[in-house]
Design an enzyme around this catalytic site. Structure first.
Site, PDB file in Angstrom:
ATOM      1  N   HIS A 147      -3.059  44.787  25.601  1.00  0.00           N
ATOM      2  CA  HIS A 147      -3.924  45.032  24.459  1.00  0.00           C
ATOM      3  C   HIS A 147      -4.585  45.839  24.744  1.00  0.00           C
ATOM      4  O   HIS A 147      -4.485  46.783  25.863  1.00  0.00           O
ATOM      5  CB  HIS A 147      -5.134  43.719  25.207  1.00  0.00           C
ATOM      6  CG  HIS A 147      -4.819  42.804  25.059  1.00  0.00           C
ATOM      7  ND1 HIS A 147      -4.379  42.340  26.628  1.00  0.00           N
ATOM      8  CD2 HIS A 147      -5.165  41.411  24.094  1.00  0.00           C
ATOM      9  CE1 HIS A 147      -3.918  40.959  25.721  1.00  0.00           C
ATOM     10  NE2 HIS A 147      -4.729  40.472  24.548  1.00  0.00           N
ATOM     11  N   LYS A 174       3.321  39.378  23.439  1.00  0.00           N
ATOM     12  CA  LYS A 174       2.835  39.544  22.865  1.00  0.00           C
ATOM     13  C   LYS A 174       1.163  41.058  23.193  1.00  0.00           C
ATOM     14  O   LYS A 174       0.879  41.602  24.301  1.00  0.00           O
ATOM     15  CB  LYS A 174       0.558  38.622  23.447  1.00  0.00           C
ATOM     16  CG  LYS A 174      -0.906  38.582  21.783  1.00  0.00           C
ATOM     17  CD  LYS A 174      -1.816  38.115  22.581  1.00  0.00           C
ATOM     18  CE  LYS A 174      -3.417  38.467  22.035  1.00  0.00           C
ATOM     19  NZ  LYS A 174      -4.598  38.023  22.379  1.00  0.00           N
TER      20      LYS A 174
END
Length: 259
Positions: A147, A174
């Site tokens: 992230h 992700k």
């Protein structure tokens, strides 16, 4: 590559198939808030629920974490549960745990089999192998994530993060980034499409904030397997209410596939 190679099946939910999955976060601070939120969210029938345990005020107590996970499971039934402790560095809520204690908690949660998936950040590089071994042993799927709440790195760097996740043994990769311009959205879409062609595991990508909303609505067209939506309370900027997201996906898919 055959699409079936990229599908992860969790409690009958297909992650990485033709349809995007909708994941809704649970971000309550107390057990009471968490269970109330879980009941509200489950009524809206997401494909996956994510317990953001970094918001749980008793996260320092493994027994309370497991008790809460059991209570969530009883409410969620067969809806897959993703357990996440997002680090402060990657946009999470500050928690009173060392990195070692976080890994120990992930391990205990895996051993309990009360959740179906865990999300562990790529920054835990040294610990990922041992945690991957534990998660495999207990049948828990592992998302490895990156992230960036300040910017959108170049396409090549984003693709490399996803390839890195696969090389570490992730079941799903992700990436979530912050856009500063529409050009950054194109970078994310291009990275998603390129990684999709190179990886043999499903991937999840998104741009955050208001500017990134389009990636939550259309990311699946480029290869993102899961999109995150608000059930009751948001866990990241730019998340859309689940009702709105379902409606938009329905409209787009109806006209895409049926003219």
């Amino acid at each position: 590559m055959n699409i079936s190679q990229k599908i992860v099946s969790v409690r009958g939910t297909q992650i990485g198939g033709e349809q995007p999955c909708i994941c809704t976060p649970i971000v309550g601070a107390s057990m009471e808030q968490i269970l109330s939120e879980t009941e509200e969210v489950c009524r809206k029938r997401p494909d996956i629920i994510e317990w953001r345990a970094d918001f749980f005020k008793d996260i320092y107590d493994p027994q309370k974490v497991l008790e809460t996970a059991l209570a969530i499971r009883k409410i969620a039934g067969e809806i897959p549960i993703l357990f996440t402790i997002r680090s402060e560095k990657e946009g999470g809520n500050p928690v009173p745990l060392t990195e070692t204690e976080k890994i120990e908690l992930f391990t205990e949660v895996c051993k309990s089999r009360l959740v179906d998936m865990i999300d562990c950040e790529l920054l835990y590089e040294e610990e990922l192998a041992s945690l991957r071994q534990v998660s495999k042993e207990y049948g828990i799927r592992m998302i490895m994530s990156y992230h960036n709440f300040s910017s959108t790195p170049p396409k090549e760097e984003l693709v490399q993060k996803m390839l890195q996740a696969e090389s570490y043994g992730a079941d799903i990769a992700k990436v979530a980034v912050m856009p500063a311009s529409p050009q950054d959205l194109l970078v994310l879409f291009q990275a998603t499409q390129e990684a999709r062609s190179q990886l043999s595991i499903p991937l999840i990508t998104m741009s955050m904030g208001g500017l990134g909303v389009i990636t939550r609505l259309a990311g699946w067209m480029f290869g993102s397997a899961v999109t995150f939506a608000v059930g009751q309370n948001s866990s990241a900027p730019g998340q859309i209410p689940i009702e709105d997201l379902k409606e938009v996906l329905h409209i787009v898919q109806k006209h895409m596939f049926h003219g």
